[in-house]
Scaffold this motif. Structure first.
Motif, PDB file in Angstrom:
ATOM      1  N   GLU A   1      67.093  54.379  19.290  1.00 47.10           N
ATOM      2  CA  GLU A   1      67.081  54.895  20.542  1.00 47.10           C
ATOM      3  C   GLU A   1      65.581  54.418  21.481  1.00 47.10           C
ATOM      4  N   ILE A   2      65.657  54.450  22.638  1.00 42.72           N
ATOM      5  CA  ILE A   2      64.082  54.313  22.518  1.00 42.72           C
ATOM      6  C   ILE A   2      63.573  56.024  23.949  1.00 42.72           C
ATOM      7  N   ASP A   3      62.527  56.427  24.127  1.00 46.10           N
ATOM      8  CA  ASP A   3      62.154  57.901  24.680  1.00 46.10           C
ATOM      9  C   ASP A   3      61.904  57.307  25.892  1.00 46.10           C
ATOM     10  N   GLY A   4      63.107  58.059  26.372  1.00 42.73           N
ATOM     11  CA  GLY A   4      62.611  58.028  28.289  1.00 42.73           C
ATOM     12  C   GLY A   4      64.113  56.890  29.069  1.00 42.73           C
ATOM     13  N   ASN A   5      63.561  56.841  30.261  1.00 44.27           N
ATOM     14  CA  ASN A   5      64.670  56.240  31.279  1.00 44.27           C
ATOM     15  C   ASN A   5      63.892  54.606  31.025  1.00 44.27           C
ATOM     16  N   VAL A   6      64.988  53.758  30.695  1.00 43.86           N
ATOM     17  CA  VAL A   6      64.720  52.592  30.271  1.00 43.86           C
ATOM     18  C   VAL A   6      66.323  51.869  31.343  1.00 43.86           C
ATOM     19  N   SER A   7      65.272  50.724  31.864  1.00 40.21           N
ATOM     20  CA  SER A   7      65.963  49.085  32.759  1.00 40.21           C
ATOM     21  C   SER A   7      66.610  48.267  31.812  1.00 40.21           C
ATOM     22  N   TRP A   8      68.052  48.353  31.367  1.00 37.49           N
ATOM     23  CA  TRP A   8      67.743  46.671  30.403  1.00 37.49           C
ATOM     24  C   TRP A   8      68.523  45.277  31.756  1.00 37.49           C
ATOM     25  N   LYS A   9      67.713  44.251  30.949  1.00 42.62           N
ATOM     26  CA  LYS A   9      67.900  43.036  31.835  1.00 42.62           C
ATOM     27  C   LYS A   9      68.283  42.103  30.486  1.00 42.62           C
ATOM     28  N   VAL A  10      69.801  41.047  30.479  1.00 44.31           N
ATOM     29  CA  VAL A  10      69.705  40.141  29.504  1.00 44.31           C
ATOM     30  C   VAL A  10      69.691  39.339  29.919  1.00 44.31           C
ATOM     31  N   ILE A  11      68.481  38.423  29.523  1.00 45.96           N
ATOM     32  CA  ILE A  11      67.869  37.414  29.527  1.00 45.96           C
ATOM     33  C   ILE A  11      68.571  36.016  29.025  1.00 45.96           C
TER      34      ILE A  11
ATOM     35  N   LYS B   1      69.446  38.152  23.882  1.00 44.35           N
ATOM     36  CA  LYS B   1      68.151  38.790  24.194  1.00 44.35           C
ATOM     37  C   LYS B   1      68.389  39.479  25.558  1.00 44.35           C
ATOM     38  N   MET B   2      67.242  40.215  25.456  1.00 52.53           N
ATOM     39  CA  MET B   2      67.620  41.436  25.922  1.00 52.53           C
ATOM     40  C   MET B   2      65.844  42.253  27.088  1.00 52.53           C
ATOM     41  N   ILE B   3      65.645  42.616  27.459  1.00 54.85           N
ATOM     42  CA  ILE B   3      64.213  43.182  28.049  1.00 54.85           C
ATOM     43  C   ILE B   3      64.563  44.699  28.338  1.00 54.85           C
ATOM     44  N   ALA B   4      63.800  45.314  27.712  1.00 54.91           N
ATOM     45  CA  ALA B   4      64.302  46.170  28.458  1.00 54.91           C
ATOM     46  C   ALA B   4      62.820  47.218  28.865  1.00 54.91           C
ATOM     47  N   MET B   5      62.629  47.608  30.310  1.00 58.39           N
ATOM     48  CA  MET B   5      61.933  47.600  31.007  1.00 58.39           C
ATOM     49  C   MET B   5      61.551  49.791  30.548  1.00 58.39           C
ATOM     50  N   LEU B   6      60.253  49.418  31.489  1.00 58.12           N
ATOM     51  CA  LEU B   6      59.537  50.904  30.978  1.00 58.12           C
ATOM     52  C   LEU B   6      59.645  51.966  31.586  1.00 58.12           C
ATOM     53  N   ASN B   7      58.989  53.010  32.455  1.00 60.92           N
ATOM     54  CA  ASN B   7      58.605  53.459  32.840  1.00 60.92           C
ATOM     55  C   ASN B   7      56.849  52.910  33.435  1.00 60.92           C
ATOM     56  N   GLU B   8      56.577  52.681  34.786  1.00 55.47           N
ATOM     57  CA  GLU B   8      55.308  52.049  34.718  1.00 55.47           C
ATOM     58  C   GLU B   8      54.185  53.193  34.170  1.00 55.47           C
ATOM     59  N   GLU B   9      54.501  54.406  34.589  1.00 52.75           N
ATOM     60  CA  GLU B   9      53.625  55.639  34.183  1.00 52.75           C
ATOM     61  C   GLU B   9      53.256  55.944  33.000  1.00 52.75           C
ATOM     62  N   SER B  10      54.132  55.487  32.397  1.00 51.22           N
ATOM     63  CA  SER B  10      54.558  55.617  30.559  1.00 51.22           C
ATOM     64  C   SER B  10      53.064  55.159  30.218  1.00 51.22           C
ATOM     65  N   THR B  11      52.162  56.147  28.841  1.00 55.58           N
ATOM     66  CA  THR B  11      51.483  55.355  28.627  1.00 55.58           C
ATOM     67  C   THR B  11      51.926  56.060  26.493  1.00 55.58           C
ATOM     68  N   SER B  12      52.635  56.484  25.855  1.00 56.77           N
ATOM     69  CA  SER B  12      53.366  56.950  24.973  1.00 56.77           C
ATOM     70  C   SER B  12      54.728  56.634  25.139  1.00 56.77           C
ATOM     71  N   VAL B  13      55.653  55.828  24.069  1.00 56.10           N
ATOM     72  CA  VAL B  13      56.631  55.426  24.103  1.00 56.10           C
ATOM     73  C   VAL B  13      56.747  55.541  22.870  1.00 56.10           C
ATOM     74  N   GLY B  14      58.155  55.870  22.260  1.00 57.27           N
ATOM     75  CA  GLY B  14      58.401  55.832  21.017  1.00 57.27           C
ATOM     76  C   GLY B  14      60.127  55.666  20.820  1.00 57.27           C
ATOM     77  N   ILE B  15      60.593  54.650  19.864  1.00 60.90           N
ATOM     78  CA  ILE B  15      61.481  53.840  19.463  1.00 60.90           C
ATOM     79  C   ILE B  15      62.704  55.058  17.654  1.00 60.90           C
ATOM     80  N   ASN B  16      63.219  55.805  18.117  1.00 61.63           N
ATOM     81  CA  ASN B  16      64.001  55.894  16.774  1.00 61.63           C
ATOM     82  C   ASN B  16      64.546  54.522  16.060  1.00 61.63           C
ATOM     83  N   VAL B  17      64.893  54.042  14.895  1.00 56.38           N
ATOM     84  CA  VAL B  17      65.792  53.578  14.227  1.00 56.38           C
ATOM     85  C   VAL B  17      65.944  53.919  13.013  1.00 56.38           C
ATOM     86  N   ALA B  18      67.207  53.497  12.526  1.00 56.99           N
ATOM     87  CA  ALA B  18      68.351  53.733  11.744  1.00 56.99           C
ATOM     88  C   ALA B  18      69.080  52.240  10.936  1.00 56.99           C
TER      89      ALA B  18
END
Length: 698
Positions: A208-218, A222-239
């Protein structure tokens, strides 16, 4: 003017004095933590260990680490400046070009991941933590606790995102994957080929990625998760999980990054503190850096509720923690015996897990439904016998038929296979002796004794011109010279085959005098200990010290080169190019060899709970054992030149043996080794010698 000259002349002396003081700095667990001494970059450059600085937890299948260009087997090259991204698993220190490298993720700036280069400007790492900063001002940090991990990224403002490749794996090992995107989460499973590409493993993940993301399959996987342009700190939790996506989701750790980082560090410190050394600080740093490497695998595959998948892919449940991820052919003589001492609670589960391989249709290499990445499991039968004799429960009755099937199918086609297969036959004979089945015990004992036929055919005559040639006569690895000693189960019989003690000693002397020994791989690891079966044990004491801590000459490497570019120097060095060229750590095998040598005792023959003594590399070590017991090894007259044993005392009483047992260690107490620069050339100790025809006597 004269004063200035005197002062200038004095400054170098003052500098030398400061350096001398720095070099003599000592380590003690009373004032410093073992975890702070670990150099996770040891062995992470070129083919000198095949280790990585990835953030990991003890025996966790999750390790979050960098993918560089160029890379080594674990995806990382210390000297590389260009980073491709990060991945979430790897098998530390093994060959076959490595394996793992699943769930590839790359942070990027702009809208095109390929156009955003990651060029390293700074990095640091410690047990449980890895951090790197790039020229484009992206900074990435990772920490792992159990099967859960956390990413922390710092970005400049503007367009940015993460590129994910779920079809990525080291060495082209990807097989298949399935995933589901839901808001800011992605989860699913990935199947990849195991180490050496023989079998397949399946892992489940939740991210799970912090905040809102928009996904694009390329592209496919393979895919891209675009982040909020104003965000400067982003976390990801993984297990990760070997059981299910749901189990991985339950493991997600939402505790703040720095708290998880400190908890991971504390866990590592607890594990590393199982052995407390006292002595030279630089030596302690090397020791704990190598001890750290012995605790990467096997991997915990069970969940907190006891569920796990066996090697058939079936869901099982047990109150005991289960493990997978084996490199037994590599580490059964060093890493596993070490874990039997320092990780006794865990080791019981490891033993049960190895025994369970026989219920799941064990193969020498991996199967097609492994619950984690794994390598190979030859000599598992020897490990089970060894564990039983060390007091670990093993239900041999339950797996006897499978043991018989495995041993009856062993290969004798090449000289090395013949000797190794005989080892397993001996182990099965001993197991049937434990089961009080004399008929079968005698049958497999006689099969084991057939090693003499193969030994006489290939290893007796050392005048042939191929005896020092790598892979001659179909040897898998090593030379005839290196493999001729591989009879750890019957050194008494080997001496007889070699023409008696004097002839045996002459051949051993020639072996070392001609620098035929190869520490870059496992086939002859036991040879430095083999003087211990004679009255010339001082030569074993010499070679154990030399190989662990002094200058040696090494001519043999795993790429078949010999005599060209001989290596002269120390084998164990606390640096990225730590080991010999082509020398892998092999899942903690070579690190554990050093830990034993530094501790002053090493396994004599796996299958017997016996350890030969040598002078330790520290004046004082303590093994912290279950139930509050400790086993301390003290060296009197400790010094760089004092590599020989003059006398031994156990709990202040004279100890006239050249070995100790697992029971001696587990009972706790104090072993004092009196060291000397002068060897005792004819010892009067009771020497332990393996013998196929007699029982072990303490």
């Amino acid at each position: 003017m004269k004063f200035s000259i005197k002062l200038l002349a004095l400054l170098p002396l003052l500098s030398l004095n400061v350096l001398a003081q720095q070099k003599s700095q000592n380590f003690s667990v009373k004032t410093m933590k073992p975890v702070d001494q670990v150099n996770v970059f040891l062995g992470s450059s070129a083919d000198h260990g095949q280790m990585s600085p990835a953030a990991s937890a003890p025996f966790s299948m999750l390790s979050i680490g960098p993918q560089t260009y160029p890379k080594t087997h674990t995806g990382y090259e210390y000297l590389a400046k260009k980073f491709e991204g990060f991945t979430h698993n790897r098998f530390e220190g093994v060959g076959c070009q490595g394996s793992g490298g699943n769930i590839f993720i790359k942070p990027f700036l702009g809208s095109d991941p390929a156009a955003s280069e990651l060029i390293k400007v700074a990095e640091k790492a410690s047990p449980g933590y890895y951090e790197v900063g790039f020229e484009n001002k992206i900074k990435a940090s990772f920490t792992v606790l159990g099967k859960a991990g956390k990413h922390a990224y710092q970005f400049p403002k503007g367009s940015k995102g993460f590129y994910l490749d779920l079809g990525y794996a080291f060495n082209g090992a990807f097989v298949a994957e399935s995933h589901e995107v839901n808001g800011n989460t992605i989860s699913g499973w990935i199947t990849s080929k195991t180490t050496c590409g023989v079998g397949k493993y399946k892992l489940f993940y939740y991210m799970e990625i912090d905040g809102n993301v928009s996904w694009k399959v390329i592209g496919e996987h393979k895919m891209i998760a675009m982040l909020n342009e104003e965000s400067t700190s982003v976390g990801i939790n993984v297990a990760l999980s070997a059981v299910s996506v749901e189990a991985a989701k339950v493991s997600i750790n939402k505790t703040p990054f720095n708290i998880v980082k400190e908890k991971s560090k504390a866990d590592w410190n607890t594990s590393l503190s199982k052995i407390a050394v006292n002595g030279d600080l630089e030596s302690a740093k090397l020791f704990y850096s190598l001890l750290y490497r012995t605790m990467q695998s096997p991997y915990v595959i069970s969940e907190t509720d006891g569920t796990y998948r066996n090697t058939k892919g079936e869901i099982q449940k047990d109150k005991e923690i289960r493990y997978n991820g084996w490199a037994i052919w590599d580490n059964y003589r060093t890493q596993l015996p070490l874990l039997s001492l320092i990780e006794q609670d865990r080791y019981a589960g490891m033993v049960s897990s190895i025994a369970d391989l026989y219920n799941s249709g064990k193969k020498d290499y991996a199967g097609q439904n492994e619950p984690s990445n794994t390598v190979r499991s030859e000599h598992a039968i020897v490990v089970l016998l060894d564990a039983y004799r060390k007091g670990y429960p093993v239900d041999f009755n339950k797996i006897a038929d499978s043991l018989v099937k495995e041993v009856n199918g062993l290969d004798y086609k090449s000289p090395d296979k013949a000797l190794e297969s005989s080892y397993d036959n001996w182990a099965l004979a001993e197991i049937f002796k434990i089961l009080k089945n004399k008929e079968k015990s005698d049958f497999y004992l006689n099969k084991a004794l057939e090693y003499k036929k193969y030994w006489n055919k290939d290893f007796k005559d050392m005048t042939k011109n191929d005896v020092d040639r790598m892979q001659a006569r179909g040897l898998y690895q090593g030379t005839i010279w290196q493999y001729r000693w591989f009879v750890p189960y019957d050194f008494k019989g080997l001496i007889e085959l070699d023409g008696g003690v004097e002839s045996y000693l002459a051949k051993l002397d020639e072996f070392f005098a001609r620098d035929l020994y190869n520490h870059a791989n496992e086939p002859d690891l036991q040879v430095p200990l083999m003087y211990n079966v004679t009255r010339s044990g001082y030569k074993s004491q010499y070679w154990m010290h030399q190989l662990a801590a002094d200058t040696v000459i090494q001519n043999y490497f795993n790429d078949n080169s010999r005599g060209i570019g001989s290596y002269i120097g120390k084998i164990y060095r606390n640096q990225p190019k730590a080991y010999l060229r082509t020398m892998d750590d092999d899942a903690g095998a070579m690190s554990a060899w050093y830990v034993f040598a530094a501790s002053g005792f090493s396994p004599a023959c796996v299958g017997w709970p016996v350890y030969y003594l040598n002078v330790p590399l520290f004046p004082l070590l303590t093994y912290n054992l279950p139930k509050g017991k400790t086993f301390t090894i003290e060296t009197e007259n400790f010094g760089a030149k004092n590599k020989y044993i003059k006398a031994v005392f156990l709990n202040e009483k004279p100890f006239k043996k050249n070995y100790i047992t697992q029971e001696d260690i587990n009972s706790g107490g104090r072993l004092k080794i009196v060291a000397s620069a002068v060897p005792v050339k004819i010892s009067d100790t009771e020497n332990w010698i393996s013998d196929l025809t007699n029982n072990f006597k303490k």
